[in-house]
Design a protein around this motif. Structure first.
Motif, PDB file in Angstrom:
ATOM      1  N   PRO A 167      37.658  22.040  97.530  1.00 51.80           N
ATOM      2  CA  PRO A 167      37.117  21.620  96.231  1.00 51.80           C
ATOM      3  C   PRO A 167      36.767  22.829  95.377  1.00 51.80           C
ATOM      4  O   PRO A 167      36.571  23.925  95.901  1.00 51.80           O
ATOM      5  CB  PRO A 167      35.861  20.833  96.609  1.00 51.80           C
ATOM      6  CG  PRO A 167      35.475  21.379  97.935  1.00 51.80           C
ATOM      7  CD  PRO A 167      36.748  21.789  98.625  1.00 51.80           C
ATOM      8  N   PRO A 168      36.678  22.631  94.084  1.00 50.44           N
ATOM      9  CA  PRO A 168      36.306  23.751  93.223  1.00 50.44           C
ATOM     10  C   PRO A 168      34.876  24.191  93.499  1.00 50.44           C
ATOM     11  O   PRO A 168      34.008  23.386  93.799  1.00 50.44           O
ATOM     12  CB  PRO A 168      36.429  23.172  91.812  1.00 50.44           C
ATOM     13  CG  PRO A 168      36.316  21.705  91.995  1.00 50.44           C
ATOM     14  CD  PRO A 168      36.861  21.389  93.353  1.00 50.44           C
ATOM     15  N   GLU A 214      41.878  20.169  84.795  1.00 48.62           N
ATOM     16  CA  GLU A 214      42.426  21.503  85.086  1.00 48.62           C
ATOM     17  C   GLU A 214      41.316  22.548  85.035  1.00 48.62           C
ATOM     18  O   GLU A 214      41.258  23.445  85.870  1.00 48.62           O
ATOM     19  CB  GLU A 214      43.530  21.851  84.094  1.00 48.62           C
ATOM     20  CG  GLU A 214      44.806  21.077  84.307  1.00 48.62           C
ATOM     21  CD  GLU A 214      45.850  21.381  83.235  1.00 48.62           C
ATOM     22  OE1 GLU A 214      45.658  22.325  82.439  1.00 48.62           O
ATOM     23  OE2 GLU A 214      46.869  20.665  83.205  1.00 48.62           O
ATOM     24  N   GLU A 250      39.167  22.403  88.131  1.00 54.33           N
ATOM     25  CA  GLU A 250      39.789  23.047  89.294  1.00 54.33           C
ATOM     26  C   GLU A 250      39.594  24.564  89.289  1.00 54.33           C
ATOM     27  O   GLU A 250      39.721  25.197  90.331  1.00 54.33           O
ATOM     28  CB  GLU A 250      41.278  22.699  89.370  1.00 54.33           C
ATOM     29  CG  GLU A 250      41.560  21.223  89.584  1.00 54.33           C
ATOM     30  CD  GLU A 250      40.942  20.633  90.852  1.00 54.33           C
ATOM     31  OE1 GLU A 250      40.787  21.366  91.856  1.00 54.33           O
ATOM     32  OE2 GLU A 250      40.608  19.444  90.843  1.00 54.33           O
ATOM     33  N   GLU A 251      39.273  25.152  88.145  1.00 55.94           N
ATOM     34  CA  GLU A 251      38.997  26.586  88.105  1.00 55.94           C
ATOM     35  C   GLU A 251      37.665  26.919  88.750  1.00 55.94           C
ATOM     36  O   GLU A 251      37.439  28.024  89.199  1.00 55.94           O
ATOM     37  CB  GLU A 251      38.982  27.097  86.659  1.00 55.94           C
ATOM     38  CG  GLU A 251      40.335  27.228  86.055  1.00 55.94           C
ATOM     39  CD  GLU A 251      40.284  27.903  84.689  1.00 55.94           C
ATOM     40  OE1 GLU A 251      39.325  28.645  84.409  1.00 55.94           O
ATOM     41  OE2 GLU A 251      41.218  27.675  83.917  1.00 55.94           O
ATOM     42  N   GLY A 302      34.384  25.173  85.306  1.00 59.56           N
ATOM     43  CA  GLY A 302      34.324  23.906  86.023  1.00 59.56           C
ATOM     44  C   GLY A 302      33.093  23.094  85.652  1.00 59.56           C
ATOM     45  O   GLY A 302      33.169  21.880  85.458  1.00 59.56           O
ATOM     46  N   ARG A 313      39.972  11.664  90.903  1.00 55.73           N
ATOM     47  CA  ARG A 313      39.805  13.056  91.349  1.00 55.73           C
ATOM     48  C   ARG A 313      38.334  13.367  91.618  1.00 55.73           C
ATOM     49  O   ARG A 313      38.008  14.051  92.590  1.00 55.73           O
ATOM     50  CB  ARG A 313      40.368  14.023  90.304  1.00 55.73           C
ATOM     51  CG  ARG A 313      40.197  15.492  90.681  1.00 55.73           C
ATOM     52  CD  ARG A 313      40.870  15.831  92.005  1.00 55.73           C
ATOM     53  NE  ARG A 313      40.613  17.210  92.389  1.00 55.73           N
ATOM     54  CZ  ARG A 313      40.430  17.611  93.651  1.00 55.73           C
ATOM     55  NH1 ARG A 313      40.477  16.746  94.641  1.00 55.73           N
ATOM     56  NH2 ARG A 313      40.201  18.874  93.910  1.00 55.73           N
ATOM     57  N   ILE A 367      36.664  14.704  95.151  1.00 58.69           N
ATOM     58  CA  ILE A 367      35.789  15.875  95.279  1.00 58.69           C
ATOM     59  C   ILE A 367      34.489  15.493  95.975  1.00 58.69           C
ATOM     60  O   ILE A 367      33.989  16.246  96.818  1.00 58.69           O
ATOM     61  CB  ILE A 367      35.536  16.520  93.904  1.00 58.69           C
ATOM     62  CG1 ILE A 367      36.844  17.115  93.357  1.00 58.69           C
ATOM     63  CG2 ILE A 367      34.461  17.600  93.999  1.00 58.69           C
ATOM     64  CD1 ILE A 367      36.768  17.583  91.922  1.00 58.69           C
TER      65      ILE A 367
END
Length: 196
Positions: A36-37, A80, A83-84, A89, A108, A112
């Motif tokens: 996970p981010p 997107e 996800e960084e 995020g 999504r 997570i």
């Protein structure tokens, strides 16, 4: 012209989700195993988003800037950014409830919730709650399967009675909102934290 932009954005999102859905069946284990981010750590290399003026302003938490970012990026662009990880995020999570197509992000977000330590789920659950609080439109849900998947992930979290009340209570509140959108049966939601 605004309608054409919305139509184009919807077509792009539809093709993105079709692609994800077609890949999902064959690589479900790989997707679930994806890390996970990290929202709390500093990202090693600054991305273009981190340098973008609107992302930076929205990172200050102003609702107007968050709404502008959500309008420009849509749920796909914000996912997107999520996800960084890091500050980008966190900004993406705060902006998601403002996105017109925010419901498309629920699957999504549920994934997570399943991947991270329950004690770190607060920002994700708050974003889900913000999306669920949006005024419902008279149209079909963007992603009913994603809504149900997200609700199932929150239910798993809410049913873990060993977790702190500060973790479970927000998940239960979000579940109640999702159940109003037919994400799950309200009778399945734990009631042990309700006032007696």
């Amino acid at each position: 012209m605004h309608g054409a932009r919305d139509l184009c954005r919807a077509a792009i999102l539809a093709s993105l989700f079709w692609c994800l859905a077609s890949c999902h069946g064959s690589s479900q284990d790989a997707l679930e195993a994806a890390p996970p981010p990290s929202l709390n750590s500093k990202v090693e290399k600054e991305s273009e988003r981190a340098k973008d003026d609107l992302w930076h302003r929205a990172g200050e938490g102003d609702p107007i800037d968050l709404a502008r970012l959500a309008d420009r990026e849509g749920a796909g662009g914000l996912l997107e950014g999520l996800e960084e990880g890091g500050a980008v995020g966190r900004t993406a999570l705060e902006a998601l409830p403002f996105a017109e197509d925010a419901d498309a992000a629920l699957q999504r977000l549920g994934e997570i919730v399943r991947q991270i330590d329950p004690g770190e789920s607060g920002p994700i659950v708050r974003s889900i709650t913000g999306i669920a609080l949006r005024r419902r439109r008279q149209t079909e849900p963007t992603d009913p399967a994603g809504l149900r998947s997200c609700a199932a992930a929150l239910l798993d979290l809410a049913q873990k009675t060993s977790l702190a009340k500060t973790v479970r209570a927000p998940a239960i509140s979000a579940l109640r909102l999702l159940s109003e959108r037919n994400g799950m049966e309200a009778g399945m939601i734990p009631t042990d934290l309700d006032a007696r």
